[in-house]
Design a protein around this motif. Structure first.
Motif, PDB file in Angstrom:
ATOM      1  N   PHE A 113      40.361  18.300  15.107  1.00  0.00           N
ATOM      2  CA  PHE A 113      40.704  16.889  15.255  1.00  0.00           C
ATOM      3  C   PHE A 113      41.999  16.755  16.037  1.00  0.00           C
ATOM      4  O   PHE A 113      42.803  17.683  16.104  1.00  0.00           O
ATOM      5  CB  PHE A 113      40.895  16.223  13.884  1.00  0.00           C
ATOM      6  N   GLU A 114      42.185  15.553  16.566  1.00  0.00           N
ATOM      7  CA  GLU A 114      43.443  15.185  17.210  1.00  0.00           C
ATOM      8  C   GLU A 114      43.983  13.966  16.498  1.00  0.00           C
ATOM      9  O   GLU A 114      43.239  13.264  15.794  1.00  0.00           O
ATOM     10  CB  GLU A 114      43.206  14.871  18.687  1.00  0.00           C
ATOM     11  N   ALA A 115      45.266  13.726  16.671  1.00  0.00           N
ATOM     12  CA  ALA A 115      45.875  12.538  16.080  1.00  0.00           C
ATOM     13  C   ALA A 115      45.087  11.305  16.524  1.00  0.00           C
ATOM     14  O   ALA A 115      44.618  11.230  17.658  1.00  0.00           O
ATOM     15  CB  ALA A 115      47.328  12.425  16.514  1.00  0.00           C
ATOM     16  N   GLY A 116      44.894  10.377  15.610  1.00  0.00           N
ATOM     17  CA  GLY A 116      44.162   9.152  15.912  1.00  0.00           C
ATOM     18  C   GLY A 116      42.685   9.217  15.540  1.00  0.00           C
ATOM     19  O   GLY A 116      42.045   8.186  15.376  1.00  0.00           O
ATOM     20  N   GLN A 117      42.124  10.416  15.418  1.00  0.00           N
ATOM     21  CA  GLN A 117      40.728  10.554  15.008  1.00  0.00           C
ATOM     22  C   GLN A 117      40.642  10.516  13.481  1.00  0.00           C
ATOM     23  O   GLN A 117      41.594  10.860  12.794  1.00  0.00           O
ATOM     24  CB  GLN A 117      40.150  11.892  15.475  1.00  0.00           C
ATOM     25  N   ALA A 118      39.497  10.124  12.972  1.00  0.00           N
ATOM     26  CA  ALA A 118      39.258  10.203  11.532  1.00  0.00           C
ATOM     27  C   ALA A 118      38.942  11.654  11.174  1.00  0.00           C
ATOM     28  O   ALA A 118      38.214  12.321  11.893  1.00  0.00           O
ATOM     29  CB  ALA A 118      38.094   9.304  11.142  1.00  0.00           C
ATOM     30  N   ALA A 119      39.515  12.127  10.072  1.00  0.00           N
ATOM     31  CA  ALA A 119      39.272  13.505   9.623  1.00  0.00           C
ATOM     32  C   ALA A 119      37.990  13.537   8.808  1.00  0.00           C
ATOM     33  O   ALA A 119      37.997  13.703   7.591  1.00  0.00           O
ATOM     34  CB  ALA A 119      40.459  14.017   8.819  1.00  0.00           C
ATOM     35  N   GLU A 120      36.856  13.362   9.502  1.00  0.00           N
ATOM     36  CA  GLU A 120      35.536  13.327   8.878  1.00  0.00           C
ATOM     37  C   GLU A 120      34.558  14.081   9.772  1.00  0.00           C
ATOM     38  O   GLU A 120      34.639  14.003  10.989  1.00  0.00           O
ATOM     39  CB  GLU A 120      35.045  11.889   8.730  1.00  0.00           C
ATOM     40  N   ALA A 121      33.633  14.814   9.124  1.00  0.00           N
ATOM     41  CA  ALA A 121      32.633  15.557   9.896  1.00  0.00           C
ATOM     42  C   ALA A 121      31.439  15.864   9.014  1.00  0.00           C
ATOM     43  O   ALA A 121      31.538  15.846   7.788  1.00  0.00           O
ATOM     44  CB  ALA A 121      33.235  16.847  10.438  1.00  0.00           C
TER      45      ALA A 121
END
Length: 148
Positions: free
Chosen positions: A112-120
């Motif tokens: 992930f990168e900053a600004g993305q939701a930490a979901e997968a």
């Protein structure tokens, strides 16, 4: 049965690596029975001129911010992962760098990168138990085990 992730991190530059097979520590001995010297011969992973740290995952949430991965098995056979029971911050200063699922003999990871939701979502195939890892750039490695 899932395997543990062996993740090393350099405290100077932040470089991380995963060991595919941890192997077993061996005893290396020299001398005779009267003056026998034995030491543990363990592989050393070095970066920036010093030993890298083997990360031990946290498994108990002790702060107000949520870092433990929360996962559930979907009817599709996937494991859906979110980090924290409340959304983890995803700012440039504080964010989840990656999430990994260990299902049987497979490791799957999403960065992930900053600004993305930490979901997968990950394929769990026929597994009934998986280990889920999340790495926070400030608070380190976290692990939860999820059963169907």
């Amino acid at each position: 049965m899932a395997k543990n992730l062996g993740v090393y991190r350099c405290s100077d530059c932040g470089y991380m690596l995963e060991v595919v097979e941890m192997g077993k520590a061996q005893l290396k001995c020299s001398g005779s029975s009267y003056a026998l010297t034995c030491s543990k011969a363990d592989a050393q992973v070095v970066c920036c001129g010093k030993a890298m740290e083997l990360l031990e995952p946290n498994t108990v949430e002790a702060s107000t911010e949520k870092h433990l991965p929360v996962a559930e098995f979907a009817e599709t056979g996937e494991v859906v992962v979110k980090v924290g029971s409340a959304a983890h911050p995803m700012t440039p200063e504080h964010y989840i760098q990656w999430v990994a699922v260990v299902a049987g003999n497979r490791v799957q990871r999403v960065h992930f990168e900053a600004g993305q939701a930490a979901e997968a979502a990950f394929c769990a195939c026929k597994e009934t138990e998986v280990d889920v890892y999340a790495y926070c750039n400030l608070h380190g490695l976290w692990k939860a085990t999820v059963k169907k």
